[in-house]
Design an enzyme around this catalytic site. Structure first.
Site, short mmCIF file in Angstrom:
data_model
loop_
_atom_site.label_atom_id
_atom_site.label_comp_id
_atom_site.label_asym_id
_atom_site.label_seq_id
_atom_site.Cartn_x
_atom_site.Cartn_y
_atom_site.Cartn_z
N TYR A 142 0.80 -1.20 -0.10
CA TYR A 142 -0.13 -0.08 0.06
C TYR A 142 1.00 0.97 -0.08
O TYR A 142 1.84 1.35 0.77
CB TYR A 142 -0.74 -0.04 1.32
CG TYR A 142 -1.79 1.26 1.36
CD1 TYR A 142 -2.76 1.58 0.67
CD2 TYR A 142 -1.31 2.18 2.43
CE1 TYR A 142 -3.77 2.93 0.83
CE2 TYR A 142 -2.11 3.46 2.70
CZ TYR A 142 -3.27 3.56 1.75
OH TYR A 142 -4.14 4.75 2.00
N ASP A 237 9.31 2.64 -0.73
CA ASP A 237 8.46 3.26 0.19
C ASP A 237 8.72 2.92 1.59
O ASP A 237 8.12 1.89 2.22
CB ASP A 237 6.74 2.67 -0.29
CG ASP A 237 6.04 3.69 0.53
OD1 ASP A 237 6.27 4.46 1.59
OD2 ASP A 237 4.46 3.39 0.08
N LYS A 265 5.12 9.19 8.75
CA LYS A 265 4.40 8.58 10.02
C LYS A 265 5.64 9.13 11.18
O LYS A 265 5.66 10.06 11.58
CB LYS A 265 4.67 7.01 10.06
CG LYS A 265 3.51 6.68 8.97
CD LYS A 265 2.99 5.15 8.88
CE LYS A 265 1.57 5.13 8.12
NZ LYS A 265 1.31 4.37 7.12
C1 LIG Z 1 0.77 4.81 5.70
C2 LIG Z 1 1.43 4.62 4.43
C3 LIG Z 1 1.38 5.46 3.38
C4 LIG Z 1 0.46 6.56 3.35
O1 LIG Z 1 0.67 7.40 4.34
P1 LIG Z 1 -0.37 8.48 4.76
O2 LIG Z 1 0.02 9.53 5.67
O3 LIG Z 1 -1.62 7.60 5.37
O4 LIG Z 1 -1.12 9.15 3.54
C5 LIG Z 1 2.24 5.11 2.23
N1 LIG Z 1 3.00 4.19 2.04
C6 LIG Z 1 3.07 3.20 3.27
C7 LIG Z 1 4.06 2.14 3.30
C8 LIG Z 1 2.44 3.59 4.40
O5 LIG Z 1 2.69 2.59 5.50
#
Ligand SMILES: *Cc1c(COP(=O)(O)O)cnc(C)c1O
Length: 425
Positions: A142, A237, A265
């Site tokens: 994701y 990512d 995060k």
């Molecule tokens: C949480 C997450 C996102 C999206 O981040 P948001 O701040 O919720 O938009 C993208 N990539 C990964 C791997 C994530 O865990």
């Protein structure tokens, strides 16, 4: 103070599903969500005055536990000077210097407001740099909710995907190739089927969004080599894994240099934030230096920067990774022992402070094997843990997170509650 039940009734009238992000709705574990009025350390305090040991950690950011005094003080100090300036501010420079010191692959970095913005912008940049349109992503990874990334594997999987949400044009899905994770042959076939067309490969190097899934040894090295061979950029990512599994994320653990990295995060210390960065020759294409447009009214926000800087400085001071891994192993071993005693098939992939409890009899190594886990049993287990005062992610396919605040009583108590919940399944 209203109860969770009455708040949820009011929320349902005005907010779709009563929540501002879908996984919070408890749809996949049954029941209705509790509201939280406060959080400190490893503990959530619900609107109904229950205290819960929290293994969601606000979905990753709270690696130092909730409302850490140092982060709180940093935000309070920044607040004295104002909440947003719309000009460059000193903490943006400090943040950039910190990120670059944690991630040697990042030479230049741009701040934004969420992980979704980070991945969306990194992909635009990869397309602008390579002058190619298509991208490769993997099932079960994701990367936020932008159009190019909410795509699932389709019938012509090697050449294009299908929208994974209503409202995404098929023309967008045609530009995204979705392949199975942990399958080097599929990646080679994906490149071969789209010669000279792939701008980038984006990957969660350790998956946290289908539950926690690690790659086979050598897989990420293969992905790196294939990108280089085909002139595609590699985007790691690390919104979830960055700063969490090691100071420098999975790329440090696996000794791999991606071209671009997306972050979020933990770098916000609990406030909204995202960032993307990488090779200077690529990053120099972003406006105002180059033709790839990207912007944000609140990007580099002084409160978010202050919180994030404090979180990263704490990581530098504490170097908590061995301690967090010990907590992760304690939890994993307790669950495995309880499941063995009961004769219940369970898999607990864990690395450092990330883990998932899959009720499955085979190791989980990709999206398909994750889906074979028993989600109904997970729901039962989740509800028993919650009744015992432990909050796990409210889905069979999400990773759990541990913070340094779990050390001691919280982790011991959680092991007891989880073991009892397994025994009673
Ligand atoms: C949480 C997450 C996102 C999206 O981040 P948001 O701040 O919720 O938009 C993208 N990539 C990964 C791997 C994530 O865990």
């Amino acid at each position: 103070m209203s109860s969770s039940e009455s708040l949820f009734t009011r929320a349902l009238q005005l907010i779709p599903g009563g929540v501002n992000s879908p996984v919070r709705a408890f749809r996949s574990v049954g029941g209705s969500p509790f509201f939280v009025k406060a959080a400190h350390g490893a503990t959530l305090v619900t609107a109904d005055d229950r205290e819960l040991i929290d293994f969601v950690c606000t979905w990753g950011p709270a690696i130092h536990g909730h409302n850490h005094p140092r982060i709180k003080a940093a935000i309070a100090h920044a607040l004295e000077h104002g909440t947003s300036f719309g000009t460059p501010n000193p903490s943006e420079v400090e943040m950039a210097e910190l990120i670059v010191s944690f991630f040697p692959s990042i030479q230049k970095v741009r701040m934004c407001n969420s992980g979704t913005e980070a991945t969306m912008s990194a992909i635009r940049l990869a397309r602008g740099f390579t002058k190619r349109d298509k991208i490769i992503k993997f099932s079960g990874c994701y990367h936020g909710h932008s159009d190019s990334l909410l795509i699932k594997a389709g019938s012509g999987a090697l050449t294009h995907g299908n929208p994974d949400s209503a409202g995404i044009p098929a023309a967008f899905a045609a530009q995204t190739v979705v392949l199975p994770f942990n399958d080097p042959t599929a990646l080679d076939a994906g490149f071969a089927a789209n010669p000279g067309q792939i701008a980038c490969v984006i990957i969660e190097p350790y998956i946290g969004n289908t539950g926690f899934i690690q790659p086979d040894p050598g897989y990420l090295q293969h992905v790196r080599a294939a990108c280089t061979a085909h002139g595609a950029l590699l985007i790691f990512d690390e919104v979830m894994t960055g700063f969490r599994l090691a100071r420098g994320g999975v790329q440090e653990l696996e000794n791999i240099v991606p071209d671009l990295t997306t972050l979020g995060k933990i770098i916000g210390g609990g406030l909204p934030v995202g960032a993307f960065g990488g090779r200077a020759d690529i990053m120099n294409l972003i406006a105002p230096l180059g033709p790839v447009y990207q912007a944000g009214t609140l990007s580099g926000n002084p409160l978010a920067m202050a919180a994030g800087i404090a979180a990263l400085q704490l990581l530098d001071e504490l170097n908590p990774y061995a301690r967090l891994d010990a907590l992760g192993r304690q939890l994993r071993d307790a669950v495995l022992a309880a499941a063995r005693a009961k004769g219940l098939p369970v898999q607990v992939p864990q690395c450092g402070s990330m883990f998932t409890i899959f009720f499955a009899d085979q190791p989980v190594r990709d999206y398909d094997t994750a889906l074979r886990a028993d989600a109904t049993r997970f729901g039962q287990f989740f509800r028993a843990c919650l009744a015992g005062g432990v909050y796990l992610p409210p889905s069979a396919y999400e990773a759990g997170f541990i913070s340094t605040a779990h050390e001691g009583a919280a982790i011991d108590r959680a092991c007891t509650v989880l073991s009892r919940a397994i025994k009673e399944l």
